[in-house]
Design an enzyme around this catalytic site. Structure first.
Site, PDB file in Angstrom:
ATOM      1  N   GLU A   1       0.819  -1.204   0.000  1.00 54.00           N
ATOM      2  CA  GLU A   1       0.000   0.000   0.000  1.00 54.00           C
ATOM      3  C   GLU A   1       0.862   1.266   0.000  1.00 54.00           C
ATOM      4  O   GLU A   1       0.536   2.248  -0.670  1.00 54.00           O
ATOM      5  CB  GLU A   1      -0.914   0.009   1.238  1.00 54.00           C
TER       6      GLU A   1
ATOM      7  N   LEU B   1       9.444 -37.981   0.939  1.00 53.25           N
ATOM      8  CA  LEU B   1       8.035 -37.680   0.684  1.00 53.25           C
ATOM      9  C   LEU B   1       7.131 -38.665   1.420  1.00 53.25           C
ATOM     10  O   LEU B   1       6.122 -38.275   2.009  1.00 53.25           O
ATOM     11  CB  LEU B   1       7.749 -37.726  -0.812  1.00 53.25           C
TER      12      LEU B   1
END
Length: 366
Positions: A49, A304
């Site tokens: 912003e 994994l």
């Protein structure tokens, strides 16, 4: 392209370089024209912003701000964005989702309402949630968001029976994989992947050159088997040249191996778990404590499998190549203990598919 979609496009540009802050994009519009835009800068620097407001200058007064995440209303490394929005006379703020940070979570909206700023929420909400999913998990749990990424053939093989896996997927898919690396704080693999493939684990551009900012490389190496000649060790840390830092997680490695890695500039952390293996839960907690918000795990199959067994995976990105490898000795991308009944199998939600070259990318959440 809508102004909110542009804000999200800007937010994605910040992924991988602003942790532990969220990647946010902002667009200021006045009289139908964009007068300022920006994305989150590295920690300690301007939020999206503020970048947009500075670019707009006096044109910010009476403008509408499109921002991918609720503006903050608390002091962190920088002052609250809501104060600047009100001070610069922005008339309306449209944001995609509220900030999951307990320090914000609606408080920014309340502050804007009090100042008479018109506020609306919800446009492109799902896309915005995906952009900040790592930040959201870290800010609410202190742990990183873990994505399991792997490639396989149509019959579920990651290589031939001789271990040949180059190249399983096509060039567009490999470029997308490098994008995933560039958007992550950490790229993590098991030592077996290092011993077999000797990867650099760097994020590279379309010309195959390393990007200026690199994710931290984490090697899970329970017994300290990684050779000093491995590329992830030998190239050494150098943020200026695009090379990445390396951390090796061990369990019962001897002190000699640890010392040799330290001498090469490699950080070694020790987390002894069951069966003399690295305690993955402790490793992830450690990374979260180091302000790591996102981890991309690329294998191997044992790592994994361990992560899936322990239900540590938050998201799966599976690349499926249109080839059939076959062979009962050909490896699969995920091992581990597995489940005994299909009813107990991990079922993904919010599943999407996209074509990348000749390959299909399946993405889902755990």
């Amino acid at each position: 392209m809508s102004h909110m979609k542009r804000a999200l496009e800007l937010a994605r540009m910040a992924l991988g370089s602003v942790s532990p802050n969220p990647a946010v994009g902002a667009v200021l519009v006045k009289d139908g024209k964009v007068v300022g835009e920006g994305h989150t800068q590295p920690p300690g620097q301007d939020h999206a912003e503020i970048v947009a407001l500075r670019q707009a200058g006096a044109k910010a007064r009476g403008a509408t701000l499109y921002v991918s995440l609720e503006p903050c209303n608390h002091h962190g490394r920088t002052p609250p964005c809501t104060e600047a929005i009100v001070r610069e006379g922005v008339a309306e703020v449209r944001f995609a989702i509220t900030d999951p940070n307990p320090k914000v979570d609606g408080k920014g909206v309340a502050k804007l309402h009090e100042a008479g700023v018109q506020v609306s929420e919800g446009e492109e909400a799902e896309a915005a949630r995906q952009v900040v999913e790592g930040y959201a998990k870290h800010v609410t749990t202190g742990r990183p968001f873990l994505t399991a990424k792997y490639a396989m053939s149509l019959d579920g093989k990651l290589a031939t029976k001789t271990g040949d896996s180059w190249w399983l997927t096509g060039t567009p898919a490999r470029r997308y994989a490098h994008q995933l690396r560039s958007e992550s704080d950490v790229v993590m693999v098991g030592v077996g992947t290092v011993l077999t493939d000797d990867p650099m684990l760097t994020a590279r551009d379309e010309a195959d050159k390393p990007l200026p900012r690199q994710p931290l490389r984490v090697i899970v190496d329970s017994h300290g088997r990684i050779p000093l000649t491995a590329k992830v060790v030998a190239d050494g840390p150098s943020t200026n040249s695009g090379q990445a830092r390396t951390v090796v997680a061990v369990a019962d490695a001897d002190e000699g191996a640890v010392k040799r890695l330290n001498e090469r500039g490699v950080e070694v952390v020790r987390f002894l778990g069951p069966r003399g293996l690295v305690a993955l839960d402790e490793l992830l907690a450690y990374l979260g404590g180091k302000e790591v918000t996102s981890v991309l795990t690329e294998g191997g199959a044992r790592l994994l499998g361990g992560l899936f067994d322990e239900r540590q995976v938050d998201k799966v990105v599976a690349f499926v190549a249109p080839i059939v490898v076959s062979g009962h000795e050909s490896p699969s991308p995920v091992e581990g203990n597995g489940v005994e009944r299909l009813a107990d199998a991990l079922r993904l939600t919010r599943v999407t598919m996209r074509q990348v070259g000749d390959d299909t990318v399946i993405t889902g959440y755990c």
